[in-house]
Design a protein around this motif. Structure first.
Motif, PDB file in Angstrom:
ATOM      1  N   PHE A 170     -20.555 -20.985  -7.269  1.00 33.40           N
ATOM      2  CA  PHE A 170     -21.234 -20.187  -8.281  1.00 33.40           C
ATOM      3  C   PHE A 170     -20.788 -18.737  -8.259  1.00 33.40           C
ATOM      4  N   VAL A 171     -20.579 -18.212  -9.466  1.00 31.50           N
ATOM      5  CA  VAL A 171     -20.494 -16.770  -9.643  1.00 31.50           C
ATOM      6  C   VAL A 171     -21.889 -16.209  -9.432  1.00 31.50           C
ATOM      7  N   MET A 172     -21.986 -15.112  -8.708  1.00 32.32           N
ATOM      8  CA  MET A 172     -23.277 -14.481  -8.468  1.00 32.32           C
ATOM      9  C   MET A 172     -23.347 -13.184  -9.257  1.00 32.32           C
ATOM     10  N   GLY A 173     -24.424 -13.051  -9.998  1.00 32.76           N
ATOM     11  CA  GLY A 173     -24.615 -11.855 -10.793  1.00 32.76           C
ATOM     12  C   GLY A 173     -25.872 -11.116 -10.383  1.00 32.76           C
ATOM     13  N   TRP A 174     -25.877  -9.834 -10.686  1.00 31.29           N
ATOM     14  CA  TRP A 174     -27.061  -8.997 -10.484  1.00 31.29           C
ATOM     15  C   TRP A 174     -27.441  -8.376 -11.830  1.00 31.29           C
ATOM     16  N   PHE A 175     -28.715  -8.434 -12.132  1.00 31.48           N
ATOM     17  CA  PHE A 175     -29.268  -7.836 -13.341  1.00 31.48           C
ATOM     18  C   PHE A 175     -30.464  -6.974 -12.943  1.00 31.48           C
ATOM     19  N   ARG A 176     -30.860  -6.129 -13.854  1.00 29.45           N
ATOM     20  CA  ARG A 176     -32.076  -5.355 -13.630  1.00 29.45           C
ATOM     21  C   ARG A 176     -32.824  -5.200 -14.952  1.00 29.45           C
ATOM     22  N   GLN A 177     -34.115  -4.993 -14.807  1.00 26.35           N
ATOM     23  CA  GLN A 177     -34.940  -4.822 -15.992  1.00 26.35           C
ATOM     24  C   GLN A 177     -36.009  -3.782 -15.716  1.00 26.35           C
ATOM     25  N   ALA A 178     -35.975  -2.724 -16.487  1.00 27.87           N
ATOM     26  CA  ALA A 178     -36.988  -1.682 -16.405  1.00 27.87           C
ATOM     27  C   ALA A 178     -38.072  -1.960 -17.439  1.00 27.87           C
ATOM     28  N   PRO A 179     -39.260  -1.438 -17.240  1.00 27.64           N
ATOM     29  CA  PRO A 179     -40.354  -1.682 -18.199  1.00 27.64           C
ATOM     30  C   PRO A 179     -39.965  -1.272 -19.609  1.00 27.64           C
ATOM     31  N   GLY A 180     -40.195  -2.193 -20.540  1.00 32.76           N
ATOM     32  CA  GLY A 180     -39.914  -1.898 -21.935  1.00 32.76           C
ATOM     33  C   GLY A 180     -38.458  -1.976 -22.326  1.00 32.76           C
ATOM     34  N   LYS A 181     -37.606  -2.381 -21.398  1.00 31.83           N
ATOM     35  CA  LYS A 181     -36.171  -2.455 -21.682  1.00 31.83           C
ATOM     36  C   LYS A 181     -35.657  -3.873 -21.503  1.00 31.83           C
ATOM     37  N   GLU A 182     -34.498  -4.131 -22.095  1.00 38.24           N
ATOM     38  CA  GLU A 182     -33.883  -5.436 -21.950  1.00 38.24           C
ATOM     39  C   GLU A 182     -33.246  -5.579 -20.568  1.00 38.24           C
ATOM     40  N   ARG A 183     -33.062  -6.839 -20.180  1.00 35.04           N
ATOM     41  CA  ARG A 183     -32.396  -7.094 -18.907  1.00 35.04           C
ATOM     42  C   ARG A 183     -30.943  -6.625 -19.009  1.00 35.04           C
ATOM     43  N   GLU A 184     -30.514  -5.886 -18.017  1.00 33.34           N
ATOM     44  CA  GLU A 184     -29.206  -5.239 -18.023  1.00 33.34           C
ATOM     45  C   GLU A 184     -28.314  -5.819 -16.938  1.00 33.34           C
ATOM     46  N   PHE A 185     -27.065  -6.073 -17.282  1.00 32.12           N
ATOM     47  CA  PHE A 185     -26.073  -6.547 -16.311  1.00 32.12           C
ATOM     48  C   PHE A 185     -25.701  -5.407 -15.373  1.00 32.12           C
ATOM     49  N   VAL A 186     -25.853  -5.648 -14.085  1.00 29.47           N
ATOM     50  CA  VAL A 186     -25.480  -4.662 -13.067  1.00 29.47           C
ATOM     51  C   VAL A 186     -24.083  -4.952 -12.532  1.00 29.47           C
ATOM     52  N   GLY A 187     -23.827  -6.224 -12.289  1.00 33.79           N
ATOM     53  CA  GLY A 187     -22.518  -6.600 -11.793  1.00 33.79           C
ATOM     54  C   GLY A 187     -22.479  -8.051 -11.380  1.00 33.79           C
ATOM     55  N   GLY A 188     -21.271  -8.530 -11.071  1.00 30.72           N
ATOM     56  CA  GLY A 188     -21.112  -9.905 -10.652  1.00 30.72           C
ATOM     57  C   GLY A 188     -19.872 -10.075  -9.820  1.00 30.72           C
ATOM     58  N   ILE A 189     -19.828 -11.195  -9.119  1.00 28.85           N
ATOM     59  CA  ILE A 189     -18.716 -11.456  -8.210  1.00 28.85           C
ATOM     60  C   ILE A 189     -18.334 -12.921  -8.331  1.00 28.85           C
ATOM     61  N   THR A 190     -17.023 -13.187  -8.364  1.00 24.30           N
ATOM     62  CA  THR A 190     -16.540 -14.553  -8.502  1.00 24.30           C
ATOM     63  C   THR A 190     -16.784 -15.380  -7.243  1.00 24.30           C
ATOM     64  N   ARG A 191     -16.493 -16.661  -7.329  1.00 26.98           N
ATOM     65  CA  ARG A 191     -16.827 -17.625  -6.278  1.00 26.98           C
ATOM     66  C   ARG A 191     -16.351 -17.196  -4.900  1.00 26.98           C
ATOM     67  N   THR A 192     -15.113 -16.741  -4.825  1.00 19.52           N
ATOM     68  CA  THR A 192     -14.559 -16.369  -3.518  1.00 19.52           C
ATOM     69  C   THR A 192     -14.598 -14.862  -3.274  1.00 19.52           C
ATOM     70  N   GLY A 193     -15.131 -14.128  -4.218  1.00 16.14           N
ATOM     71  CA  GLY A 193     -15.190 -12.676  -4.067  1.00 16.14           C
ATOM     72  C   GLY A 193     -13.925 -11.962  -4.479  1.00 16.14           C
ATOM     73  N   GLY A 194     -12.996 -12.701  -5.106  1.00 17.52           N
ATOM     74  CA  GLY A 194     -11.729 -12.092  -5.471  1.00 17.52           C
ATOM     75  C   GLY A 194     -11.827 -11.117  -6.625  1.00 17.52           C
ATOM     76  N   ARG A 195     -12.863 -11.228  -7.400  1.00 17.44           N
ATOM     77  CA  ARG A 195     -13.033 -10.321  -8.534  1.00 17.44           C
ATOM     78  C   ARG A 195     -14.477  -9.878  -8.605  1.00 17.44           C
ATOM     79  N   VAL A 196     -14.649  -8.592  -8.799  1.00 16.65           N
ATOM     80  CA  VAL A 196     -15.978  -8.009  -8.941  1.00 16.65           C
ATOM     81  C   VAL A 196     -16.012  -7.218 -10.238  1.00 16.65           C
ATOM     82  N   LEU A 197     -17.065  -7.411 -10.999  1.00 19.99           N
ATOM     83  CA  LEU A 197     -17.241  -6.686 -12.254  1.00 19.99           C
ATOM     84  C   LEU A 197     -18.527  -5.883 -12.165  1.00 19.99           C
ATOM     85  N   SER A 198     -18.461  -4.619 -12.536  1.00 19.01           N
ATOM     86  CA  SER A 198     -19.643  -3.758 -12.464  1.00 19.01           C
ATOM     87  C   SER A 198     -20.015  -3.244 -13.841  1.00 19.01           C
TER      88      SER A 198
END
Length: 130
Positions: free
Chosen positions: A34-62
């Motif tokens: 699985f690709v693992m992603g991080w999101f965040r959500q502040a009150p009154g706001k939409e869920r926001e993409f924080v970042g993610g990492i591929t299966r082996t960690g070879g690629r990280v997106l912020s």
């Protein structure tokens, strides 16, 4: 039943650091598939993409708002993903979620929209005081 559990949230002053962990606990969930992603959500706001990492960690997106401050990593042997947050700002205050997105081997895709992810943790609160 797949279970993702976040930990490490809390209250921190602006400029400080926190490290969030996301642990997967299930016998049927092969964390390394699985690709693992991080999101965040502040009150009154939409869920926001924080970042993610591929299966082996070879690629990280912020996400643009955290580039240069937040770092994502993973340890497949421990079934755990991490979000290291440095130089925290009051606007980083939110509930932070980890999520898992199945991807085939050799896929370099890191999805940036919440609907692409299959499993979610319950979230952990991060509060940054000014």
């Amino acid at each position: 039943q797949v279970q993702l559990v976040e930990s490490g949230g809390g209250l921190v002053q602006a400029g400080g650091s926190l490290r969030l962990s996301c642990s997967a606990s299930t016998r049927t969930f092969t964390f390394g598939n699985f690709v693992m992603g991080w999101f965040r959500q502040a009150p009154g706001k939409e869920r926001e993409f924080v970042g993610g990492i591929t299966r082996t960690g070879g690629r990280v997106l912020s996400g643009d708002s955290v580039k240069g401050r937040f770092t994502i990593s993973r340890d497949n042997a421990k079934n755990t993903a991490y979000l290291q947050m440095n130089s925290l700002k009051p606007e980083d205050t939110a509930v932070y979620y980890c999520a898992a997105d199945y991807q085939p081997p050799l896929s370099g895709i890191v999805a940036t929209t919440a609907r692409e992810y299959d499993y979610w943790g319950q979230g952990t609160q991060v509060t940054v005081s000014s």
